[in-house]
Design a protein around this motif. Structure first.
Motif, mmCIF file in Angstrom:
data_model
loop_
_atom_site.group_PDB
_atom_site.id
_atom_site.type_symbol
_atom_site.label_atom_id
_atom_site.label_comp_id
_atom_site.label_asym_id
_atom_site.label_seq_id
_atom_site.Cartn_x
_atom_site.Cartn_y
_atom_site.Cartn_z
ATOM 1 N N SER A 1 -51.283 28.065 -31.579
ATOM 2 C CA SER A 1 -52.192 27.020 -32.238
ATOM 3 C C SER A 1 -52.100 27.121 -33.678
ATOM 4 N N LYS A 2 -51.897 25.861 -34.128
ATOM 5 C CA LYS A 2 -51.716 25.612 -35.474
ATOM 6 C C LYS A 2 -53.172 26.059 -36.291
ATOM 7 N N TRP A 3 -54.325 25.818 -35.542
ATOM 8 C CA TRP A 3 -55.471 26.154 -36.082
ATOM 9 C C TRP A 3 -55.536 27.823 -36.175
ATOM 10 N N VAL A 4 -55.364 28.445 -35.223
ATOM 11 C CA VAL A 4 -55.490 30.005 -35.079
ATOM 12 C C VAL A 4 -54.433 30.386 -36.233
ATOM 13 N N TYR A 5 -53.195 29.676 -36.294
ATOM 14 C CA TYR A 5 -51.969 30.286 -37.164
ATOM 15 C C TYR A 5 -52.474 30.467 -38.598
ATOM 16 N N MET A 6 -53.214 29.157 -39.057
ATOM 17 C CA MET A 6 -53.743 29.007 -40.524
ATOM 18 C C MET A 6 -54.793 30.036 -40.617
ATOM 19 N N HIS A 7 -55.691 30.471 -39.684
ATOM 20 C CA HIS A 7 -56.734 31.310 -39.700
ATOM 21 C C HIS A 7 -55.983 32.878 -39.908
ATOM 22 N N ASP A 8 -55.074 33.166 -39.076
ATOM 23 C CA ASP A 8 -54.448 34.102 -39.151
ATOM 24 C C ASP A 8 -53.747 34.737 -40.411
ATOM 25 N N LEU A 9 -53.132 33.467 -41.044
ATOM 26 C CA LEU A 9 -52.881 33.507 -42.258
ATOM 27 C C LEU A 9 -53.549 34.094 -43.336
ATOM 28 N N GLY A 10 -54.789 33.244 -43.113
ATOM 29 C CA GLY A 10 -55.978 33.876 -44.280
ATOM 30 C C GLY A 10 -56.447 35.407 -43.904
ATOM 31 N N ARG A 11 -56.409 35.563 -42.658
ATOM 32 C CA ARG A 11 -56.754 37.098 -42.271
ATOM 33 C C ARG A 11 -55.785 38.133 -42.958
ATOM 34 N N LYS A 12 -54.533 37.705 -42.910
ATOM 35 C CA LYS A 12 -53.640 38.542 -43.414
ATOM 36 C C LYS A 12 -53.642 38.726 -44.916
ATOM 37 N N GLN A 13 -53.958 37.610 -45.820
ATOM 38 C CA GLN A 13 -54.130 37.453 -46.908
ATOM 39 C C GLN A 13 -55.342 38.313 -47.596
ATOM 40 N N MET A 14 -56.404 38.456 -46.685
ATOM 41 C CA MET A 14 -57.564 39.104 -46.896
ATOM 42 C C MET A 14 -57.310 40.439 -46.915
ATOM 43 N N GLU A 15 -56.473 41.041 -45.745
ATOM 44 C CA GLU A 15 -56.034 42.266 -45.553
ATOM 45 C C GLU A 15 -55.293 43.014 -46.906
ATOM 46 N N GLU A 16 -54.303 42.291 -47.170
ATOM 47 C CA GLU A 16 -53.592 42.468 -48.197
ATOM 48 C C GLU A 16 -54.260 42.677 -49.524
ATOM 49 N N THR A 17 -55.293 41.909 -49.765
ATOM 50 C CA THR A 17 -56.449 41.955 -51.052
ATOM 51 C C THR A 17 -57.034 43.332 -50.898
ATOM 52 N N PHE A 18 -57.593 43.666 -49.556
ATOM 53 C CA PHE A 18 -58.387 44.897 -49.964
ATOM 54 C C PHE A 18 -57.692 46.319 -49.328
ATOM 55 N N GLY A 19 -56.517 46.111 -48.657
ATOM 56 C CA GLY A 19 -55.829 47.233 -48.415
ATOM 57 C C GLY A 19 -56.704 48.054 -47.358
ATOM 58 N N ASN A 20 -56.591 49.420 -47.784
ATOM 59 C CA ASN A 20 -57.188 50.411 -46.950
ATOM 60 C C ASN A 20 -58.743 50.471 -46.867
ATOM 61 N N LYS A 21 -59.444 49.643 -47.686
ATOM 62 C CA LYS A 21 -60.807 49.669 -47.601
ATOM 63 C C LYS A 21 -61.300 48.685 -46.458
ATOM 64 N N VAL A 22 -60.505 47.904 -45.753
ATOM 65 C CA VAL A 22 -60.858 47.143 -44.671
ATOM 66 C C VAL A 22 -59.967 47.734 -43.260
ATOM 67 N N SER A 23 -60.421 47.626 -42.107
ATOM 68 C CA SER A 23 -59.999 47.970 -40.838
ATOM 69 C C SER A 23 -60.004 46.602 -40.106
ATOM 70 N N VAL A 24 -59.100 46.027 -39.244
ATOM 71 C CA VAL A 24 -59.479 44.745 -38.615
ATOM 72 C C VAL A 24 -58.782 44.737 -37.198
ATOM 73 N N LEU A 25 -59.749 44.277 -36.430
ATOM 74 C CA LEU A 25 -59.251 44.046 -35.034
ATOM 75 C C LEU A 25 -59.119 42.688 -34.871
ATOM 76 N N VAL A 26 -58.155 42.099 -34.170
ATOM 77 C CA VAL A 26 -57.866 40.701 -33.575
ATOM 78 C C VAL A 26 -57.963 40.601 -32.327
ATOM 79 N N TYR A 27 -58.841 39.610 -31.887
ATOM 80 C CA TYR A 27 -58.624 39.329 -30.441
ATOM 81 C C TYR A 27 -58.424 37.709 -30.061
ATOM 82 N N ASN A 28 -57.303 37.746 -29.601
ATOM 83 C CA ASN A 28 -56.523 36.332 -29.291
ATOM 84 C C ASN A 28 -56.886 35.802 -27.666
ATOM 85 N N ASP A 29 -56.930 34.630 -27.677
ATOM 86 C CA ASP A 29 -57.033 33.869 -26.302
ATOM 87 C C ASP A 29 -58.331 34.180 -25.646
#
Length: 641
Positions: free
Chosen positions: A305-333
């Motif tokens: 999905s191109k929609w999910v692909y764009m959101h996932d890029l945003g999610r990764k950018q957010m994780e790079e910004t905060f580093g170890n201050k955040v822990s992220v779980l991703v649920y697809n499909d």
């Protein structure tokens, strides 16, 4: 004992009589014959023997014994009368073996009027019975444009399928929505088991609701409240829940009940100013929240999905910004409400206190989890949804589309421009109209040919070829795992050339600012109120929406777009300003004025230089139907009849 019970009933009658008289109201039973003098009818229909809800028996067919009863059906006659003696004998018979003989009644507008059996009704109401058997004739009124008539005719359709007569909604649309919750995939008549299951569920809810209401006058019927409850919690699991759990759920929705029939006021947050009061990282070090566990719930995967692909890029950018201050779980499909609830429940159990759900199709799952876990912050990616307990977010993509329309209007080799749209939902129509207005601004002869690639059995390329277009606005981003150049705005006749321009969703900016607001405690400044729903609708000024233009465009065009983009960012330029007319010539915006954000968001019409139409829901593929059912413009009348 019998006299004592009769006097008790008579005391209730006198109290009701005096109260209504003091208010200038008619203190006796309603008389159907008098009502029908002023109401047009079409026909009578024999319903046979049915269970009549006692709270819907409001009067008598003719004057007869009307004055013997107060409006609550309690007896007014003195205890020494023959009438009182017969009433007491009926009361004794009911206490000994129960009243079994059916009454005879007429039904009009889902209220019942007794022909034979007034005293039986009085006794049964006195003992707080739920229903009484009766042979019923329905009198069907003439249909008109009133709300009452609309609701009643919706009831007739509901009754035809269910043979349930104790559900009363105060607003149109309730019966249809209830059927969708109870049996979404079937319009077949209910069997005895379905009727029994539903009746048990409804009266179980009724008992809990009435107990909490404690006799207070409520702004909604029990059926209205039950529908709100189902909106959050669903129907299937109801009877498996313990009484204590249902009471807790009803308590959590009480504010929703109290503001009915008004919807929550949509509080649009048009910019990110409240999120920009501090930098993302520098202010987080000294705050009590040292680490945040976040979940992302996607209806598809980034690979499909191109929609999910764009959101996932945003999610990764957010994780790079905060580093170890955040822990992220991703649920697809996660593509059903049940799966959404399961995924979010699991995320909460694993310690997630902030959940982003990237599709409106899971909004029911979001609201269900939100009322179950009120301390968890849940955001759903959708627009124009007035649910409480969660926040929603989207982007003003129409600002970028306006600029793309300007590029298309300049670069087209003819007056014909193509536009491929996805879902006819809130916000999408604004995108289309903004594009068309941009093209018209620089090319007054421009015609935008609108096609929907989510319609059934459509050959988009063939349609565009017939339209003789040269420039097309297609997908808003590159499709995952594809080398195709057909996204953004592109030259229809040059298949292998890169796009001229494309809009950009910078989801990383949004996610980073929201996460920062939690760390910085600015999230609390926008706490949800009981009567509002918060929707973040950010545009180019926030950086969340942008546009990329090709270096192959003439310098003058790039300069123009950059200048207009800056004007939009500063709030100087609104794409929906000056005179705007719809396809039918209707004036939608006057010269010198700008449309409000709410008018833009709720557009369900197309501007006058667009050739095409908004599709009906049933014309779309199944996947699109789900989204449109939740967020579609003109939800009811956009469905084929």
């Amino acid at each position: 004992m019998l006299v004592k019970e009769y006097l008790k009933a008579r005391k209730m009658a006198v109290k009701d009589f005096r109260m209504r008289s003091s208010r200038g109201e008619y203190p006796y039973l309603q008389v159907l014959d008098e009502i029908l003098k002023y109401a047009g009818t079409t026909k009578e229909q024999k319903l046979g023997l049915v269970d009549i809800p006692l709270d819907q028996i409001v009067g008598t067919k003719s004057m007869g014994r009307t004055n013997a009863f107060a409006s609550n059906f309690m007896p007014l006659m003195d205890e020494e009368t023959e009438f009182a003696s017969k009433w007491m004998n009926l009361y004794r018979a009911h206490m000994d073996e129960g009243i079994r003989d059916p009454i005879v009644a007429y039904e009009f507008m889902n209220h019942f009027y007794v022909v034979e059996g007034n005293k039986r009704v009085s006794v049964m109401k006195y003992v707080d019975a739920v229903s009484i058997p009766g042979n019923v004739t329905r009198i069907i009124p003439q249909k008109n444009d009133s709300k009452e008539s609309t609701i009643y005719y919706e009831f007739l359709d509901f009754y035809e399928i269910t043979h349930i007569n104790f559900i009363n909604f105060s607003q149109p649309g309730g019966y249809k929505k209830l059927l969708e919750y109870v049996c979404p995939d079937s319009k077949e008549p209910w069997d005895d088991d379905m009727q029994t299951y539903f009746t048990t569920a409804y009266y179980r809810f009724d008992d809990i609701f009435q107990e909490r209401a404690a006799g207070k006058k409520m702004p909604l019927t029990v059926a209205d409240a039950f529908l709100i409850y189902l909106d959050y919690y669903g129907y299937e699991s109801f009877l498996n829940k313990k009484q204590k759990e249902i009471k807790s759920e009803v308590a959590k929705l009480w504010k929703d009940f109290m503001i009915f029939p008004n919807k929550r006021q949509l509080n649009l947050k048009m910019d990110s100013e409240t999120m920009d009061s501090s930098t993302v990282i520098d202010r987080t070090i000294h705050l009590p929240i040292t680490k945040l566990k976040i979940a992302f719930i996607n209806h598809k995967s980034p690979e499909t999905s191109k929609w999910v692909y764009m959101h996932d890029l945003g999610r990764k950018q957010m994780e790079e910004t905060f580093g170890n201050k955040v822990s992220v779980l991703v649920y697809n499909d996660v593509n059903t409400t049940a799966a959404g609830i399961e995924a979010m429940d699991e995320a909460v159990k694993k310690g997630c206190t902030l959940i982003f759900v990237t599709t409106p199709s899971l909004i029911k799952a979001c609201t269900s989890i939100a009322v179950k876990h009120p301390s968890v912050k849940i955001l759903n990616c959708s627009l124009s949804t007035c649910y409480g307990h969660i926040k929603t977010y989207y982007g003003r993509l129409y600002e970028a589309k306006f600029l793309m329309g300007i590029i298309a209007g300049i670069m087209t080799k003819s007056k014909n421009i193509g536009y491929l749209a996805d879902y006819p939902i809130s916000g999408a129509i604004a995108n289309i109209n903004a594009f068309a207005l941009g093209a018209k601004m620089v090319n007054p002869e421009a015609v935008v040919h609108l096609h929907w690639y989510t319609k059934k059995e459509i050959n988009v390329d063939e349609n565009l070829w017939e339209d003789k277009v040269s420039i097309v606005s297609g997908y808003d981003s590159l499709i995952p795992n594809s080398d195709a150049f057909r996204f953004g705005i592109y030259d229809f006749n040059q298949k292998d050339t890169p796009p001229l321009a494309m809009p950009v969703w910078e989801w990383g900016i949004f996610y980073s600012k929201i996460v920062a607001s939690v760390f910085n405690n600015t999230w609390k400044k926008e706490k949800l109120k009981s009567d509002e729903a918060i929707n973040y609708w950010w545009g180019m000024s926030s950086g969340m929406i942008d546009i990329i233009v090709s270096g192959t465009l003439p310098p003058e065009v790039r300069h123009l777009v950059a200048t207009l983009k800056l004007a939009i960012q500063k709030g100087v330029l609104n794409p929906f300003a000056e005179e705007i007319r719809a396809q039918d010539g209707t004036l939608k915006n006057k010269a010198g004025e700008s449309m409000t954000p709410y008018d833009i968001m709720q557009m369900d019409w197309l501007v006058d230089n667009i050739k095409g139409e908004i599709p009906f829901r049933d014309e779309l593929v199944d996947e699109a139907k789900t989204i449109v059912e939740i967020q579609g413009v003109k939800k009811e009348d956009r469905k084929t009849q």
